[in-house]
Design a protein around this motif. Sequence first.
Motif, PDB file in Angstrom:
ATOM      1  N   PHE A 171     -50.108  23.834   3.644  1.00 59.86           N
ATOM      2  CA  PHE A 171     -48.855  23.956   2.912  1.00 59.86           C
ATOM      3  C   PHE A 171     -49.133  24.182   1.431  1.00 59.86           C
ATOM      4  CE2 PHE A 171     -47.202  21.349   6.521  1.00 59.86           C
ATOM      5  CZ  PHE A 171     -46.148  22.168   6.887  1.00 59.86           C
ATOM      6  N   THR A 172     -48.284  24.974   0.797  1.00 64.03           N
ATOM      7  CA  THR A 172     -48.319  25.028  -0.659  1.00 64.03           C
ATOM      8  C   THR A 172     -47.746  23.720  -1.192  1.00 64.03           C
ATOM      9  OG1 THR A 172     -46.101  25.991  -0.864  1.00 64.03           O
ATOM     10  CG2 THR A 172     -47.962  27.527  -0.586  1.00 64.03           C
ATOM     11  N   HIS A 173     -47.908  23.477  -2.484  1.00 63.51           N
ATOM     12  CA  HIS A 173     -47.385  22.244  -3.068  1.00 63.51           C
ATOM     13  C   HIS A 173     -45.875  22.131  -2.864  1.00 63.51           C
ATOM     14  CE1 HIS A 173     -51.064  22.022  -5.979  1.00 63.51           C
ATOM     15  NE2 HIS A 173     -51.343  21.668  -4.747  1.00 63.51           N
ATOM     16  N   LYS A 174     -45.176  23.220  -3.098  1.00 66.15           N
ATOM     17  CA  LYS A 174     -43.718  23.195  -2.961  1.00 66.15           C
ATOM     18  C   LYS A 174     -43.308  22.969  -1.510  1.00 66.15           C
ATOM     19  CE  LYS A 174     -41.260  25.883  -5.516  1.00 66.15           C
ATOM     20  NZ  LYS A 174     -40.568  27.062  -6.130  1.00 66.15           N
ATOM     21  N   GLU A 175     -43.997  23.611  -0.593  1.00 62.76           N
ATOM     22  CA  GLU A 175     -43.667  23.463   0.834  1.00 62.76           C
ATOM     23  C   GLU A 175     -43.915  22.035   1.301  1.00 62.76           C
ATOM     24  OE1 GLU A 175     -44.871  28.094   1.957  1.00 62.76           O
ATOM     25  OE2 GLU A 175     -46.161  26.428   2.558  1.00 62.76           O
ATOM     26  N   ASP A 200     -49.852  18.939  -7.258  1.00 60.30           N
ATOM     27  CA  ASP A 200     -48.739  19.053  -8.176  1.00 60.30           C
ATOM     28  C   ASP A 200     -48.070  17.690  -8.344  1.00 60.30           C
ATOM     29  OD1 ASP A 200     -46.801  21.118  -9.506  1.00 60.30           O
ATOM     30  OD2 ASP A 200     -45.507  19.763  -8.372  1.00 60.30           O
ATOM     31  N   PRO A 201     -47.645  17.320  -9.566  1.00 60.60           N
ATOM     32  CA  PRO A 201     -46.996  16.016  -9.778  1.00 60.60           C
ATOM     33  C   PRO A 201     -45.801  15.775  -8.872  1.00 60.60           C
ATOM     34  CG  PRO A 201     -47.555  17.004 -11.881  1.00 60.60           C
ATOM     35  CD  PRO A 201     -47.850  18.042 -10.836  1.00 60.60           C
ATOM     36  N   GLU A 202     -45.048  16.829  -8.574  1.00 56.20           N
ATOM     37  CA  GLU A 202     -43.892  16.663  -7.701  1.00 56.20           C
ATOM     38  C   GLU A 202     -44.319  16.264  -6.292  1.00 56.20           C
ATOM     39  OE1 GLU A 202     -40.001  16.384  -6.555  1.00 56.20           O
ATOM     40  OE2 GLU A 202     -40.832  16.582  -8.574  1.00 56.20           O
ATOM     41  N   VAL A 203     -45.431  16.832  -5.818  1.00 54.80           N
ATOM     42  CA  VAL A 203     -45.936  16.466  -4.496  1.00 54.80           C
ATOM     43  C   VAL A 203     -46.407  15.016  -4.494  1.00 54.80           C
ATOM     44  CG1 VAL A 203     -47.713  16.934  -2.766  1.00 54.80           C
ATOM     45  CG2 VAL A 203     -46.584  18.830  -3.924  1.00 54.80           C
ATOM     46  N   VAL A 204     -47.102  14.612  -5.544  1.00 55.44           N
ATOM     47  CA  VAL A 204     -47.589  13.231  -5.640  1.00 55.44           C
ATOM     48  C   VAL A 204     -46.413  12.259  -5.602  1.00 55.44           C
ATOM     49  CG1 VAL A 204     -48.784  11.565  -7.103  1.00 55.44           C
ATOM     50  CG2 VAL A 204     -49.662  13.902  -6.904  1.00 55.44           C
ATOM     51  N   SER A 205     -45.372  12.548  -6.349  1.00 58.13           N
ATOM     52  CA  SER A 205     -44.210  11.653  -6.360  1.00 58.13           C
ATOM     53  C   SER A 205     -43.513  11.637  -5.004  1.00 58.13           C
ATOM     54  CB  SER A 205     -43.230  12.058  -7.464  1.00 58.13           C
ATOM     55  OG  SER A 205     -42.717  13.360  -7.245  1.00 58.13           O
ATOM     56  N   ARG A 206     -43.492  12.787  -4.292  1.00 61.76           N
ATOM     57  CA  ARG A 206     -42.891  12.819  -2.955  1.00 61.76           C
ATOM     58  C   ARG A 206     -43.707  11.982  -1.970  1.00 61.76           C
ATOM     59  NH1 ARG A 206     -37.704  13.847  -3.141  1.00 61.76           N
ATOM     60  NH2 ARG A 206     -37.203  15.845  -4.119  1.00 61.76           N
ATOM     61  N   VAL A 207     -45.020  12.070  -2.065  1.00 60.69           N
ATOM     62  CA  VAL A 207     -45.875  11.268  -1.180  1.00 60.69           C
ATOM     63  C   VAL A 207     -45.622   9.785  -1.427  1.00 60.69           C
ATOM     64  CG1 VAL A 207     -48.261  10.626  -0.675  1.00 60.69           C
ATOM     65  CG2 VAL A 207     -47.650  13.034  -0.956  1.00 60.69           C
ATOM     66  N   PHE A 223     -52.939   9.347 -11.851  1.00 61.73           N
ATOM     67  CA  PHE A 223     -52.095   9.042 -13.004  1.00 61.73           C
ATOM     68  C   PHE A 223     -52.926   8.683 -14.228  1.00 61.73           C
ATOM     69  CE2 PHE A 223     -49.589   6.042 -15.569  1.00 61.73           C
ATOM     70  CZ  PHE A 223     -48.535   6.877 -15.902  1.00 61.73           C
ATOM     71  N   VAL A 224     -54.002   7.949 -14.026  1.00 64.55           N
ATOM     72  CA  VAL A 224     -54.855   7.584 -15.152  1.00 64.55           C
ATOM     73  C   VAL A 224     -55.464   8.834 -15.790  1.00 64.55           C
ATOM     74  CG1 VAL A 224     -56.995   6.402 -15.800  1.00 64.55           C
ATOM     75  CG2 VAL A 224     -55.353   5.265 -14.302  1.00 64.55           C
ATOM     76  N   CYS A 225     -55.847   9.788 -14.955  1.00 60.48           N
ATOM     77  CA  CYS A 225     -56.510  10.996 -15.468  1.00 60.48           C
ATOM     78  C   CYS A 225     -55.538  12.041 -15.991  1.00 60.48           C
ATOM     79  CB  CYS A 225     -57.379  11.620 -14.376  1.00 60.48           C
ATOM     80  SG  CYS A 225     -58.720  10.572 -13.783  1.00 60.48           S
ATOM     81  N   GLN A 226     -54.314  12.078 -15.425  1.00 59.96           N
ATOM     82  CA  GLN A 226     -53.403  13.184 -15.745  1.00 59.96           C
ATOM     83  C   GLN A 226     -51.979  12.690 -15.994  1.00 59.96           C
ATOM     84  OE1 GLN A 226     -53.768  15.762 -12.360  1.00 59.96           O
ATOM     85  NE2 GLN A 226     -55.889  16.311 -12.780  1.00 59.96           N
ATOM     86  N   SER A 227     -51.816  11.610 -16.710  1.00 60.52           N
ATOM     87  CA  SER A 227     -50.488  11.028 -16.924  1.00 60.52           C
ATOM     88  C   SER A 227     -49.555  11.985 -17.653  1.00 60.52           C
ATOM     89  CB  SER A 227     -50.612   9.720 -17.703  1.00 60.52           C
ATOM     90  OG  SER A 227     -51.222   9.960 -18.962  1.00 60.52           O
ATOM     91  N   GLU A 228     -50.124  12.867 -18.492  1.00 61.24           N
ATOM     92  CA  GLU A 228     -49.287  13.767 -19.280  1.00 61.24           C
ATOM     93  C   GLU A 228     -48.564  14.804 -18.429  1.00 61.24           C
ATOM     94  OE1 GLU A 228     -53.256  15.553 -18.696  1.00 61.24           O
ATOM     95  OE2 GLU A 228     -52.543  13.594 -19.410  1.00 61.24           O
ATOM     96  N   LYS A 229     -48.997  15.007 -17.175  1.00 59.04           N
ATOM     97  CA  LYS A 229     -48.374  16.002 -16.302  1.00 59.04           C
ATOM     98  C   LYS A 229     -47.111  15.472 -15.619  1.00 59.04           C
ATOM     99  CE  LYS A 229     -52.568  18.609 -15.105  1.00 59.04           C
ATOM    100  NZ  LYS A 229     -53.399  19.102 -13.980  1.00 59.04           N
ATOM    101  N   PHE A 230     -46.918  14.164 -15.636  1.00 56.55           N
ATOM    102  CA  PHE A 230     -45.816  13.561 -14.896  1.00 56.55           C
ATOM    103  C   PHE A 230     -44.597  13.365 -15.791  1.00 56.55           C
ATOM    104  CE2 PHE A 230     -49.572  12.498 -12.510  1.00 56.55           C
ATOM    105  CZ  PHE A 230     -49.174  12.556 -11.188  1.00 56.55           C
TER     106      PHE A 230
END
Length: 613
Positions: free
Chosen positions: A329-333, A367-374, A396-403
């Motif tokens: 699946f793509t991130h959006k899918e 993708d941050p949206e996928v992480v939040s959905r999981v 989140f520790v490594c990429q907090s700015e993306k969320f």
Amino acid sequence: MALITLRKNLYRLSDFRMHGTLATLKSQPPTHVHKVVKDCPCSWFCSQQPEPFKVRFHHARCKKFHLENGNDLHPLRGPVFSQVSDWDRLDQNVKNQDSQRFYKRLSNLTSSEEVLSFISTMETLPDTVAAGALQRICEVEKKDGDQGLPKEILENSIFQALCFQFEQEPSELSNTSLVTALQALILLHVDPQSSLLLNLVAECQNRLKKGGLEVHNLCILGESLIRLYSPGCEILELIISQLQGEKLETFTPEDIVALYRILQACAEKVDEHQPFLNKINNFSLSIVSNLSPKLMSQMLTALVVLDQSQALPLIIKLGKYVVRHIPHFTHKELGRVLEAFIYFGHHDRFLTKALEQHVAAFHLTLDPEVVSRVMEYCSRKLILSKRILSAVAETFVCQSEKFSPSQISTLMEPFGKLNYLPPNASALFRKLENVLFTHFNYFPPKALLKLLHSCSLIECHPVNFMAKIFHPFFLQRLQGEESHLDRLSRAQLTQLFLTSILECPFYKGPKLLPKYQVKSFLTPCCSMETPMDFHLYNSVKIGLIDLLGARLYFASKVLTPYYYTIGHCSLPEGRTGKPSMLADQVSECSTLSWPTVEALRVGMMGVLSCIDV
């Protein structure tokens, strides 16, 4: 929406390269400037402008004309130019084209310029080839976003010739070429009022009323008209009516999913279409195994929009096959798939295992949206997956700015709800605190309250932010335009306030006003406490009824004056009052299994020693 206004003077270029159907017309010094043919129906393309010469195309049942220097146009008699071919000879050479090789090469082209250059080298250009070229141009342009065509493509003579062919002779096109060209031009944001689209739509309507369109073409036409007009247009109802009359066995998996998308656009009429939807849902069980990841995602999204909760067998079967496609699946899918399963309440251990493997392997690239959905999926279904939660904490520790603020709130909620501290808990909450200090005012009030409440559940008390959330200004933002604050928010505020009293005696900031507090944490929408195991609770309840004699002698989730919630029981007559003796009587309950008896004995020793019996 950016609308295309294609160049009106079609053949301005001094070297308009066309092999066969795209003839090379070289500039020659004219003795006068030709006037535009007034009866030409292609006003969208052709207009007068001062040029070295003008090229006019007059279509009369595909008769061809060419320019003779300084003279009027005359019909072609013989090969005046060795490279010129008649338009009406195009379809005769379709069989001579290697269609598979053409479409394979076309699919490998990665830009509109490459597509136009490729078709300019062809000796013949059948309508199917021209439609395929437009479709490929649409595909490559849509990769960069939902924008219109760039100016250099609009002014490209080959692209204009393609459009000209479809505008002038729509009645000569095959059904597939007609609807494919219409779909591509709509996706490229061609002006809906242009003569090009008006001619194509009129021809589609004519064939639709005659019943001459096949199932696949009906599906393409339906989706195209939804984009061009609206789901409420009359012609769309005619398309749906014709599709209802077709046998579903004749539909391909792509057609079935397209049908779902059409009905999805008409969601307000779902009750009217429900009998047809029931047939589609039942038939779709037989095609699930043939669906691609993209089609699965689209089908699940449509089922959510159409609220097809009764299609449980289809949802379960989709869940079974989704497991096999998680990595594809793509991130959006993937986000849409999880959103659908959250909506329908579906989960199983195989899906959880597949998500664990996928998130653990790709957590730093998701993708941050996928992480939040999981994380929302884990939270809603109470899935304590240490692999997922630990991987997300590291992300989140490594990429907090993306969320985004809302995504951060959704991401943190399962840690408190499932009572799990990841291995990097200190780094996680240090990073979270820094984000809150920097972007506190950007968090939606309810998302912020939910986030801080989740932290308090795992004993990471947000002392530095309690003064802000108990402040009247924040409470006013939290209430919004409502007449009063909802019970869930009041319960979360109350628990945070009690935390400040019980766990953080050093906190000396503002207190929560009594009008915002609750006296019970029983909320109609969700539990404010760690959920208990339902089967174990029933076993203990049955044992206590057997032990004490009636249900009225005990209660759960009782809020004490000390602000803790406990289980409370009072002894009926005939029962001994010492906790140790009462606990010993649990073993007399014949309705309980031995593990439950032991658990109940230990629990009662702890609870009864804290209350006055």
